[in-house]
Design an enzyme around this catalytic site. Structure first.
Site, mmCIF file in Angstrom:
data_model
loop_
_atom_site.group_PDB
_atom_site.id
_atom_site.type_symbol
_atom_site.label_atom_id
_atom_site.label_comp_id
_atom_site.label_asym_id
_atom_site.label_seq_id
_atom_site.Cartn_x
_atom_site.Cartn_y
_atom_site.Cartn_z
ATOM 1 N N HIS A 62 56.894 -97.765 39.079
ATOM 2 C CA HIS A 62 57.329 -96.525 39.730
ATOM 3 C C HIS A 62 58.044 -96.922 41.020
ATOM 4 O O HIS A 62 57.409 -97.100 42.042
ATOM 5 C CB HIS A 62 56.147 -95.655 40.126
ATOM 6 C CG HIS A 62 55.308 -95.160 38.986
ATOM 7 N ND1 HIS A 62 54.400 -95.933 38.344
ATOM 8 C CD2 HIS A 62 55.240 -93.947 38.409
ATOM 9 C CE1 HIS A 62 53.808 -95.208 37.410
ATOM 10 N NE2 HIS A 62 54.299 -94.008 37.426
ATOM 11 N N GLU A 87 45.557 -93.161 43.187
ATOM 12 C CA GLU A 87 46.031 -94.097 44.210
ATOM 13 C C GLU A 87 45.411 -93.778 45.572
ATOM 14 O O GLU A 87 45.620 -94.512 46.529
ATOM 15 C CB GLU A 87 47.558 -94.013 44.331
ATOM 16 C CG GLU A 87 48.298 -94.442 43.081
ATOM 17 C CD GLU A 87 49.795 -94.153 43.186
ATOM 18 O OE1 GLU A 87 50.476 -94.876 43.925
ATOM 19 O OE2 GLU A 87 50.262 -93.186 42.548
ATOM 20 N N ALA A 114 53.822 -90.897 30.568
ATOM 21 C CA ALA A 114 53.306 -91.755 29.499
ATOM 22 C C ALA A 114 51.940 -91.192 29.140
ATOM 23 O O ALA A 114 51.172 -90.818 30.025
ATOM 24 C CB ALA A 114 53.178 -93.180 30.011
HETATM 25 N N1 HPA Z 1 44.968 -92.454 28.705
HETATM 26 C C1 HPA Z 1 45.268 -91.941 29.919
HETATM 27 N N2 HPA Z 1 46.461 -92.056 30.477
HETATM 28 C C2 HPA Z 1 47.419 -92.709 29.787
HETATM 29 C C3 HPA Z 1 47.179 -93.270 28.532
HETATM 30 C C4 HPA Z 1 45.882 -93.126 27.959
HETATM 31 O O1 HPA Z 1 45.589 -93.584 26.847
HETATM 32 N N3 HPA Z 1 48.349 -93.852 28.130
HETATM 33 C C5 HPA Z 1 49.246 -93.630 29.107
HETATM 34 N N4 HPA Z 1 48.693 -92.940 30.130
#
Ligand code: HPA
Length: 289
Positions: A62, A87, A114
């Protein structure tokens, strides 16, 4: 200085730096998903560290900067990198950038992340539009006195506000259409947010599936909450970077999350480049009326 004044100061600073750019569409790019920022034409780049009161991200992957310019011909403000409560940032810090986007004139925001895939059939690298969320973070960024000045649409800025359509159906329809033109199918899913930073246990994932979640992650929900408070339209896009805990034999790692993100970011960039002008047209037609 009040929180509201800090937001106003950050927005005023950015306005002078962006001279002339008037983005109505904002984008937040999550872990390893920064490539769309490279598709911006004639970018003005402002590192978070230069913006008054702005939180700086500490997570690898990031970089932490605003990239403003034309994406697919439409003026956008892209936040490359976000901060998370794990964080050590407070709820107000985590959502500060969204408030600044609102004060800048952004009226629709695309929040990317993600996520781990909980539902069977979600393949690695799939892009999924959020249809709803479940807040399991244990906190809400709107806790505390309501600030009605954060109202950028009629009827916004309320103490109690509706979350029935947290993620805009219209924006989802535009995203589905853009994905089809890019040659892939955009699925829909329900995102459950945990505070992190640990990944989940297999028992937690089974519980979350029972609750109706199809994706799990550690961001986005606080941003959606403040965006809706301000009256913005929200599109949530998850990249399935891994199968959720217990669904594959392999242990989860940030490297896997990051690497899968890198593989999909070009597709996400293509989607956003096609989508940005459509969202921009929709928002401008509406705010003129
Ligand atoms: N769990 C939580 N946060 C995430 C995951 C996950 O499996 N993959 C990417 N961010």
């Amino acid at each position: 200085m009040s929180y509201y004044d800090q937001v106003a100061e950050a927005a005023a600073f950015l306005k002078t730096r962006l001279h002339g750019h008037e983005p109505r569409v904002g984008v937040v790019l999550g872990s390893g998903l920064g490539a769309a920022a490279d598709a911006v034409v004639d970018p003005v780049i402002v590192p978070y560290g230069e913006i008054p009161h702005f939180p700086r991200s500490t997570v690898e992957g990031h970089p932490g900067r605003i990239v403003a310019g034309a994406l697919g011909g439409a003026p956008v403000a892209i936040m490359q990198g976000r901060v998370h409560s794990y964080e050590g940032y407070s709820p107000l810090e985590v959502t500060f950038p969204l408030r600044v986007l609102g004060a800048l004139g952004v009226r629709a925001v695309v929040l990317t992340n993600a996520a781990g895939g909980i539902q069977e059939g979600l393949s690695l690298g799939a892009l999924v539009a959020l249809s709803d969320h479940i807040n399991m973070m244990g906190w809400n960024p709107l806790t505390g006195a309501n600030e009605p000045r954060f109202a950028f649409a009629p009827g916004a800025g309320l103490r109690f506000f509706d979350m029935t359509e947290a993620y805009s159906k219209r924006l989802r329809a535009l995203a589905r259409e853009a994905a089809r033109e890019e040659g892939f199918e955009l699925k829909e899913g329900i995102y459950l947010a945990t505070p992190g930073p640990s990944f989940e246990t297999p028992a937690e994932i089974r519980a979350f599936r029972t609750l109706g979640a199809t994706l799990v992650g550690m961001s986005t929900v606080p941003e959606t909450l403040v965006a809706r408070h301000m009256g913005m339209d929200v599109l949530g896009l998850s990249c399935v970077t891994n199968l959720a805990a217990g669904l594959s034999a392999a242990p989860l790692s940030h490297e896997e999350v990051f690497e899968t993100g890198r593989k999909v970011e070009a597709r996400l960039a293509g989607l956003l480049t096609r989508l940005a002008p459509r969202i921009d047209a929709l928002i401008r037609a509406e705010t003129k009326a």
